[in-house]
Motif scaffolding. Structure first.
Motif, PDB file in Angstrom:
ATOM      1  N   LEU A 105      11.115  68.173   2.105  1.00  0.00           N
ATOM      2  CA  LEU A 105      10.759  66.951   2.800  1.00  0.00           C
ATOM      3  C   LEU A 105      11.979  66.052   2.918  1.00  0.00           C
ATOM      4  O   LEU A 105      12.773  65.968   1.982  1.00  0.00           O
ATOM      5  N   VAL A 146      12.423  62.060   3.703  1.00  0.00           N
ATOM      6  CA  VAL A 146      11.696  60.820   3.928  1.00  0.00           C
ATOM      7  C   VAL A 146      12.681  59.670   4.062  1.00  0.00           C
ATOM      8  O   VAL A 146      13.775  59.710   3.496  1.00  0.00           O
ATOM      9  N   LEU A 191      11.445  57.873  -6.363  1.00  0.00           N
ATOM     10  CA  LEU A 191      10.588  58.665  -5.481  1.00  0.00           C
ATOM     11  C   LEU A 191      10.174  59.974  -6.149  1.00  0.00           C
ATOM     12  O   LEU A 191       9.010  60.373  -6.077  1.00  0.00           O
ATOM     13  N   ALA A 192      11.101  60.623  -6.831  1.00  0.00           N
ATOM     14  CA  ALA A 192      10.777  61.868  -7.533  1.00  0.00           C
ATOM     15  C   ALA A 192       9.745  61.615  -8.629  1.00  0.00           C
ATOM     16  O   ALA A 192       8.909  62.475  -8.907  1.00  0.00           O
ATOM     17  N   LEU A 216       7.345  59.506  -8.395  1.00  0.00           N
ATOM     18  CA  LEU A 216       6.067  59.232  -7.733  1.00  0.00           C
ATOM     19  C   LEU A 216       5.458  60.451  -7.045  1.00  0.00           C
ATOM     20  O   LEU A 216       4.242  60.528  -6.881  1.00  0.00           O
ATOM     21  N   VAL A 217       6.279  61.384  -6.610  1.00  0.00           N
ATOM     22  CA  VAL A 217       5.794  62.562  -5.889  1.00  0.00           C
ATOM     23  C   VAL A 217       5.526  63.664  -6.901  1.00  0.00           C
ATOM     24  O   VAL A 217       6.406  64.062  -7.642  1.00  0.00           O
ATOM     25  N   ASP A 218       4.300  64.160  -6.898  1.00  0.00           N
ATOM     26  CA  ASP A 218       3.890  65.141  -7.891  1.00  0.00           C
ATOM     27  C   ASP A 218       3.406  66.410  -7.198  1.00  0.00           C
ATOM     28  O   ASP A 218       2.410  66.380  -6.461  1.00  0.00           O
ATOM     29  N   PRO A 219       4.082  67.543  -7.405  1.00  0.00           N
ATOM     30  CA  PRO A 219       3.648  68.792  -6.774  1.00  0.00           C
ATOM     31  C   PRO A 219       2.214  69.182  -7.138  1.00  0.00           C
ATOM     32  O   PRO A 219       1.532  69.838  -6.367  1.00  0.00           O
ATOM     33  N   ASP A 273      -0.264  67.283  -7.186  1.00  0.00           N
ATOM     34  CA  ASP A 273      -1.127  66.618  -6.215  1.00  0.00           C
ATOM     35  C   ASP A 273      -1.216  67.401  -4.904  1.00  0.00           C
ATOM     36  O   ASP A 273      -2.211  67.320  -4.195  1.00  0.00           O
ATOM     37  N   LEU A 274      -0.168  68.151  -4.576  1.00  0.00           N
ATOM     38  CA  LEU A 274      -0.152  68.894  -3.316  1.00  0.00           C
ATOM     39  C   LEU A 274      -1.169  70.020  -3.277  1.00  0.00           C
ATOM     40  O   LEU A 274      -1.730  70.321  -2.234  1.00  0.00           O
ATOM     41  N   TRP A 276      10.928  70.130  -9.007  1.00  0.00           N
ATOM     42  CA  TRP A 276      11.319  69.388  -7.829  1.00  0.00           C
ATOM     43  C   TRP A 276      12.438  68.439  -8.209  1.00  0.00           C
ATOM     44  O   TRP A 276      12.655  68.126  -9.364  1.00  0.00           O
ATOM     45  N   SER A 304      15.152  65.203  -6.262  1.00  0.00           N
ATOM     46  CA  SER A 304      15.403  64.365  -5.092  1.00  0.00           C
ATOM     47  C   SER A 304      16.856  63.933  -5.126  1.00  0.00           C
ATOM     48  O   SER A 304      17.497  63.921  -6.175  1.00  0.00           O
TER      49      SER A 304
END
Length: 114
Positions: free
Chosen positions: A16, A18, A60-61, A63-66, A68-69, A83, A85
Motif C-alpha cells: 500500500l 498512502v 501508521l505501522a 495503527l495498521v494491523d494485518p 484486521d485485514l 509488516w 512502513s
C-alpha cells in the motif's frame, strides 16, 4: 474428479502507498492505541510512544494491523504476519510504481492456475 483441499497455506502480499494528510491525527491515534493497550509493558510503552511521536511511518505501522485485514474472512486463520512502513518519494507517473509489475515469479503457476 478432484476432492476439495481441507487446508492450504497461502502467502498474501499486499503493498500500500498512502498519503498522510494529517500527521498530528495519525500520531495522536497511535498514542491513543498505545495508551489503551493494557498488555503493553511500561518500557515497551515508552519506546512505542517515542517511535510514533518521532516518525509518522512508525505511527501508521502501529495503527495498521494485518490481523484486521483477514480477521473477518470466513474459513481463514492468520498464521503469521509481518509488516513495516517507511517514508518514500512517490510519483504515480513513474514506471517504478506500476502495481501490475511482475515480481519475477510466475504467479499463475504458483497458484496452480497455469
Amino acid at each position: 474428479m478432484s476432492t476439495p483441499e481441507t487446508s492450504r497455506f497461502v502467502r498474501l502480499r499486499v503493498e500500500l502507498v498512502v498519503e498522510v494528510e494529517d500527521v498530528d491525527a495519525v500520531t495522536k491515534a497511535a498514542l491513543r492505541r498505545i495508551a489503551d493497550d493494557p498488555e503493553l509493558p511500561g518500557e515497551e510503552r515508552t519506546h512505542a510512544e517515542a517511535a510514533v511521536t518521532e516518525d509518522t511511518a512508525e505511527a501508521l505501522a502501529y495503527l495498521v494491523d494485518p490481523f484486521d485485514l483477514v480477521g473477518e474472512v470466513p474459513g481463514v486463520e492468520l498464521q503469521q504476519a509481518s509488516w513495516s512502513s517507511e517514508r518514500i518519494s512517490y510519483d504515480p507517473d513513474s514506471p517504478d510504481w506500476d502495481l501490475d509489475e511482475d515480481d519475477g515469479e510466475d504467479d499463475e503457476e504458483e497458484d496452480g492456475i497455469g
